[in-house]
Design an enzyme around this catalytic site. Structure first.
Site, PDB file in Angstrom:
ATOM      1  N   GLU A 228       0.827  -1.155   0.164  1.00  0.00           N
ATOM      2  CA  GLU A 228      -0.286   0.151  -0.203  1.00  0.00           C
ATOM      3  C   GLU A 228       0.971   1.114  -0.277  1.00  0.00           C
ATOM      4  OE1 GLU A 228      -3.305   1.963   2.412  1.00  0.00           O
ATOM      5  OE2 GLU A 228      -2.558   0.427   3.549  1.00  0.00           O
ATOM      6  N   ARG A 448       4.714 -12.494  10.449  1.00  0.00           N
ATOM      7  CA  ARG A 448       5.437 -11.127  10.443  1.00  0.00           C
ATOM      8  C   ARG A 448       6.796 -10.651  11.733  1.00  0.00           C
ATOM      9  NH1 ARG A 448       1.030  -6.319  12.167  1.00  0.00           N
ATOM     10  NH2 ARG A 448       2.791  -5.119  11.018  1.00  0.00           N
ATOM     11  N   LYS A 458       2.992   1.863  10.073  1.00  0.00           N
ATOM     12  CA  LYS A 458       3.021   2.795   9.662  1.00  0.00           C
ATOM     13  C   LYS A 458       2.534   3.988  10.195  1.00  0.00           C
ATOM     14  CE  LYS A 458       2.032   0.898   5.462  1.00  0.00           C
ATOM     15  NZ  LYS A 458       1.805   0.677   4.051  1.00  0.00           N
TER      16      LYS A 458
END
Length: 758
Positions: A228, A448, A458
């Site tokens: 993204e 992760r 983020k």
């Protein structure tokens, strides 16, 4: 038992092949230590060793091995090189001897973790501990079956299998297998040779297929990396990119880079440009670059299809109420609206009208479903922010849960690898494909990356940027690819770290020092060595030093001569770091590194306050560096001082892991940047931005800003993974970087003479 004939042998080891009692440990030890003759004796349950010189007899696998190792010391270090390492060997021998099959998983994982940064169990060479563990693996089928799936454990085991002492003993253990399966052995050797091509510095061998992905057909695999564009790539994104690239490359398939640009409120063209820059840095081999926004028209058609088939409805209930209803499994009053009304309201959403902005499109599945993901999830919402690609064309945008499976299927993705934060959405992913009549890609999860004291959100990283806590997304304190590479991380180390972790879906909280330790393995053997001293120095006058300055030609790194040479200036006056000088005693002999000259301290001249002003010393050309405990860095007082600004950084937060209830502001580290004014000599004038060096006794550094004879070179310290500390307790790079056995305890703020926090 009688003595052996022939006085050359120190002892005779007699053994019998009796299955699980096979004496691997004694036999291998005897092969590694010259002078112990091996004789087969049938019917013997335990190995026996008769010592030739004394006729003493020792019985038992461990006892025989221990005797041989002790008898061969100190030339042989099978029992360690000192009391500490010997105790560590005993510790492992006890663990291995008391190993229980029911504990095989925990034991195997313990060994795997131990080998991540080690070649052997104890020290830097084979010990009895390694031999005992090797024997346990060979004799325990359950443990042996575990080894191939544990990369570092397998690296160690594979290496030992190549050594003559181990190979010969294994052949004695199963002679019929070794004699009758030559073809199989040849095939295995060929496979091992092919596998070795993938072997890297940490021993990883590319067993990523153990993720058990179906349909991995050569030439047909298509993966995707869908970032993204709402920030710069951080190391968590890099893991996703590297894993997807691995499978596409390994199976000669295709990697698709797709920007998941469905949220215009967060996305910028700046982020797109920098993600592409980072992908180029990672050297990913992708053939296509696409955007989810390319498929917005298709997504609208699919949404309308679901409405017409009564599989979706538009809901103008508030976000908070929808969330509460999903928790309580209560249907919305909008759920039973007519298809015509839903289509009408969806048009309002697409136009971005005042009413449309209050609505979301929801799938009509089952509000009483045990899986909350199926309780009528939202698939579309309105966002009035202009899109960085499509501008004002669209007002309603598909959510990830809806768009991702559609675009994956349309673009021909065969394997959708996702981090396990989406593990509860796999069934929903498949539902979207099925309800729309689309082909299902195979979905798999990997863990992760999670590091202590490191944030990979983020949103939180954006906060650091917005508040001016860092200078931008590329700041060396940021865990972005650009940030950590600016701090000295290599792409090779990052890829090695990711692939050595494998594609496991098990989440773990790691110390980021593991990443830096791997990085050191790539850098340290390949960079030049220079000298850098802090501005606070002490002049040492050498009474019998060279009358005039002389220049010596020395290799930049004596273990890598292809790096070229440097010039070392020697004279009768040299400069020492103040802390080194303050540690010297009159009459003490020390060695000046690079020059190789020993000097004897004659007089330490002090000021009234006790500080060191200067030192008088004599050169001792006949002295040996082996006789001195201190090897000091120095520079001639006659050289041109080239200014250097040394920098080091601490973690941005002070808590190992932030919880959901934690307020970020409460855990921001106030002192994260440290600087020290220093100087080197003209050897560093050729450095360019990105060049890496080792300043002797100080550590590895990367050039962040090139200087010249008058303007400082900015050099950032590259962590090496050896220090264990909590945020705020890190040593700055400004103390001499000699190996330390104890963890650093002093805080940077307590060292004003060393550095000033910025």
């Amino acid at each position: 038992m009688s003595n052996t004939k022939g006085g050359d042998n120190k002892g005779v080891l007699k053994y019998d092949h009796t299955g699980n009692t096979f004496p691997f440990i004694a036999l291998i030890t005897a092969k590694l230590v010259p002078g112990y003759k091996i004789i087969v004796r049938k019917g013997l349950e335990k190995p026996e060793l008769t010592v030739v010189q004394s006729s003493d007899c020792f019985t038992g696998n461990y006892l025989v091995a221990k005797y041989i190792a002790r008898a061969a010391a100190p030339a042989c270090t099978l029992y360690g090189s000192d009391a500490v390492s010997a105790s560590r060997v005993d510790e492992w021998l006890e663990k291995i001897a008391h190993f229980k099959v029911e504990d095989v998983n925990a034991f195997a994982q313990q060994v795997q973790d131990h080998f991540i940064f080690r070649t052997f169990l104890v020290g830097f060479s084979i010990t009895l501990a390694d031999i005992a563990l090797y024997a346990r693996v060979q004799l325990t089928a359950e443990l042996k079956a575990k080894v191939p799936s544990l990369y570092h454990f397998n690296r160690w085991f594979t290496y030992l299998n190549t050594l003559p002492a181990f190979k010969e003993t294994l052949q004695l253990f199963a002679p019929e297998t070794n004699n009758n399966n030559n073809n199989a052995a040849a095939g295995a050797a060929a496979a091992a040779a092919e596998d070795d091509k993938k072997k890297s510095v940490m021993g990883w061998r590319g067993n990523m297929e153990k993720l058990a992905l179906p349909g991995l057909e050569m030439g047909k695999v298509v993966t995707r990396f869908p970032p993204e564009p709402s920030g710069y790539m951080h190391i968590g994104h890099c893991k996703a990119a590297v894993l997807n690239n691995y499978y596409a490359t390994e199976y000669q398939g295709e990697l698709v880079i797709r920007f998941d640009d469905t949220n215009p409120a967060k996305e910028k063209e700046e982020y797109v440009e920098n993600i592409l820059k980072d992908l180029k840095t990672l050297d990913l081999k992708y053939r296509r670059q696409t955007n989810t926004s390319n498929y917005f028209d298709l997504c609208e058609q699919m949404a309308e299809k679901m409405i017409r088939e009564n599989n979706a409805y538009v809901d103008n209930t508030s976000k908070e109420e929808i969330s509460d209803q999903r928790d309580k499994m209560i249907e919305s009053v909008c759920r039973n609206n007519s298809i015509e009304k839903n289509l009408e309201w969806f048009e309002e959403m697409k136009k971005g009208t005042t009413f449309g902005q209050t609505c979301v499109l929801r799938a009509k599945i089952d509000m009483a479903h045990v899986d909350k993901a199926f309780r009528d999830p939202a698939f579309y919402r309105v966002n009035m922010t202009p899109h960085h690609v499509t501008g004002d064309k669209y007002k309603a945008y598909p959510l990830y849960d809806f768009a991702c499976p559609i675009v994956d299927s349309i673009e021909g993705i065969t394997h959708a690898l996702r981090s396990n934060e989406y593990i509860n959405k796999v069934n929903l992913y498949n539902y979207v494909c099925d309800i729309l009549g689309l082909r299902r890609p195979f979905v798999s999860q990997y863990s992760r990356l999670n590091f202590t004291y490191v944030l990979l959100s983020k949103r939180k990283l954006q906060y650091f940027v917005d508040e001016g806590i860092v200078t931008g997304w590329h700041d060396p304190r940021m865990p972005t690819l650009q940030g950590i590479m600016r701090r000295g991380l290599t792409v090779e180390a990052l890829k090695e770290f990711v692939l050595s972790q494998g594609a496991s879906a098990v989440n773990t909280m790691m110390d980021i020092g593991k990443l830096w330790a791997i990085n050191k393995l790539f850098i340290e053997p390949n960079v030049p060595r220079y000298t850098c001293l802090p501005e606070k120095c002490v002049l040492v006058r050498l009474s019998n030093g060279p009358a005039a300055p002389e220049q010596l030609t020395k290799p930049k790194f004596d273990k890598k001569l292809e790096l070229g040479n440097k010039t070392v200036t020697i004279s009768n006056s040299v400069l020492l770091e103040y802390d080194d000088a303050a540690d010297l005693k009159e009459g003490e002999e020390v060695t000046l590194m690079s020059w190789g000259m020993n000097i004897i301290v004659r007089k330490v001249n002090k000021a009234a306050d006790g500080s060191i002003e200067s030192i008088d010393a004599d050169c001792n050309p006949t002295g040996s560096f082996k006789d001195t405990k201190k090897k000091l860095t120095w520079l001639s007082a006659t050289v041109k001082r080239v200014p250097v600004l040394l920098q080091d950084f601490d973690f941005l937060i002070t808590k190992p892991k932030l919880e959901e209830t934690d307020e970020l502001k409460d855990f921001i580290n106030p002192n994260t940047k440290f600087e020290l004014n220093a100087f080197s000599d003209e050897n560093i004038l050729s450095l360019k931005v990105g060049d890496k060096v080792q300043f002797e006794r100080r550590g590895l550094y990367i050039c962040d800003k090139a200087g010249d004879a008058n303007n400082a070179f900015v050099m950032i310290y590259i962590p090496d993974g050896s220090q264990k500390f909590k945020a705020g307790e890190a040593l700055t790079p400004f103390a001499p970087r000699a190996p330390k056995k104890e963890e650093p305890k002093a805080k940077p703020a307590a060292k004003p003479a060393k550095a000033a926090a910025k």
